[in-house]
Design a protein around this motif. Structure first.
Motif, PDB file in Angstrom:
ATOM      1  N   GLN A   4       0.822  -1.204   0.000  1.00 23.99           N
ATOM      2  CA  GLN A   4       0.000   0.000   0.000  1.00 23.99           C
ATOM      3  C   GLN A   4       0.856   1.254   0.000  1.00 23.99           C
ATOM      4  O   GLN A   4       0.468   2.269  -0.544  1.00 23.99           O
ATOM      5  CB  GLN A   4      -0.937  -0.002   1.213  1.00 23.99           C
ATOM      6  N   ALA A   5       2.017   1.190   0.617  1.00 26.07           N
ATOM      7  CA  ALA A   5       2.885   2.364   0.712  1.00 26.07           C
ATOM      8  C   ALA A   5       3.401   2.784  -0.651  1.00 26.07           C
ATOM      9  O   ALA A   5       3.811   3.921  -0.836  1.00 26.07           O
ATOM     10  CB  ALA A   5       4.037   2.083   1.662  1.00 26.07           C
ATOM     11  N   ASP A   6       3.412   1.882  -1.627  1.00 24.56           N
ATOM     12  CA  ASP A   6       3.924   2.210  -2.945  1.00 24.56           C
ATOM     13  C   ASP A   6       2.917   2.972  -3.805  1.00 24.56           C
ATOM     14  O   ASP A   6       3.307   3.612  -4.773  1.00 24.56           O
ATOM     15  CB  ASP A   6       4.378   0.944  -3.655  1.00 24.56           C
ATOM     16  N   ILE A   7       1.649   2.908  -3.484  1.00 24.33           N
ATOM     17  CA  ILE A   7       0.650   3.672  -4.224  1.00 24.33           C
ATOM     18  C   ILE A   7       0.883   5.172  -4.034  1.00 24.33           C
ATOM     19  O   ILE A   7       0.901   5.916  -5.014  1.00 24.33           O
ATOM     20  CB  ILE A   7      -0.784   3.234  -3.857  1.00 24.33           C
ATOM     21  N   PRO A   8       1.123   5.646  -2.810  1.00 22.07           N
ATOM     22  CA  PRO A   8       1.424   7.077  -2.661  1.00 22.07           C
ATOM     23  C   PRO A   8       2.689   7.500  -3.415  1.00 22.07           C
ATOM     24  O   PRO A   8       2.747   8.618  -3.944  1.00 22.07           O
ATOM     25  CB  PRO A   8       1.581   7.266  -1.149  1.00 22.07           C
ATOM     26  N   ALA A   9       3.694   6.658  -3.477  1.00 21.47           N
ATOM     27  CA  ALA A   9       4.904   7.006  -4.230  1.00 21.47           C
ATOM     28  C   ALA A   9       4.561   7.200  -5.704  1.00 21.47           C
ATOM     29  O   ALA A   9       5.037   8.136  -6.353  1.00 21.47           O
ATOM     30  CB  ALA A   9       5.967   5.923  -4.061  1.00 21.47           C
ATOM     31  N   CYS A  10       3.712   6.332  -6.219  1.00 14.73           N
ATOM     32  CA  CYS A  10       3.277   6.416  -7.613  1.00 14.73           C
ATOM     33  C   CYS A  10       2.444   7.682  -7.840  1.00 14.73           C
ATOM     34  O   CYS A  10       2.699   8.440  -8.775  1.00 14.73           O
ATOM     35  CB  CYS A  10       2.472   5.162  -7.953  1.00 14.73           C
ATOM     36  N   THR A  11       1.476   7.926  -6.965  1.00 14.82           N
ATOM     37  CA  THR A  11       0.619   9.096  -7.158  1.00 14.82           C
ATOM     38  C   THR A  11       1.390  10.402  -6.963  1.00 14.82           C
ATOM     39  O   THR A  11       1.099  11.384  -7.634  1.00 14.82           O
ATOM     40  CB  THR A  11      -0.618   9.053  -6.229  1.00 14.82           C
ATOM     41  N   ASN A  12       2.379  10.403  -6.071  1.00 19.29           N
ATOM     42  CA  ASN A  12       3.215  11.602  -5.908  1.00 19.29           C
ATOM     43  C   ASN A  12       3.980  11.908  -7.186  1.00 19.29           C
ATOM     44  O   ASN A  12       4.111  13.074  -7.578  1.00 19.29           O
ATOM     45  CB  ASN A  12       4.183  11.436  -4.737  1.00 19.29           C
TER      46      ASN A  12
END
Length: 77
Positions: free
Chosen positions: A16-24
């Motif tokens: 789940q933590a990788d979704i924010p990295a992608c959206t950022n």
């Protein structure tokens, strides 16, 4: 048994933590985060890089930025 379940619980939040990295990264490319962008990043987390890139480009993210964002989703830091 506890160790196995504990290990599974620890790996789930990492994905789940990788979704924010992608959206950022999408935001840095100048595109707003929509449900379509989040869904695309989720595809990247599940190692569907082609689907992720295609969905992000359809959402208006430039090709290189889309590829980078999907790689961020697929490969934890």
């Amino acid at each position: 048994m506890t160790l196995v379940l504990g290990g599974a619980a620890l790996t789930a939040p990492a994905a789940q933590a990788d979704i924010p990295a992608c959206t950022n990264m999408v935001q840095q490319a100048g595109v707003g985060v929509t449900d379509a962008v989040t869904a695309a990043c989720t595809q990247g987390v599940h190692n569907d890089l082609r689907g992720c890139v295609n969905a992000l480009t359809q959402a208006g993210v430039a090709g290189g930025a889309a590829t980078g964002a999907c790689r961020m989703a697929a490969n934890p830091p």
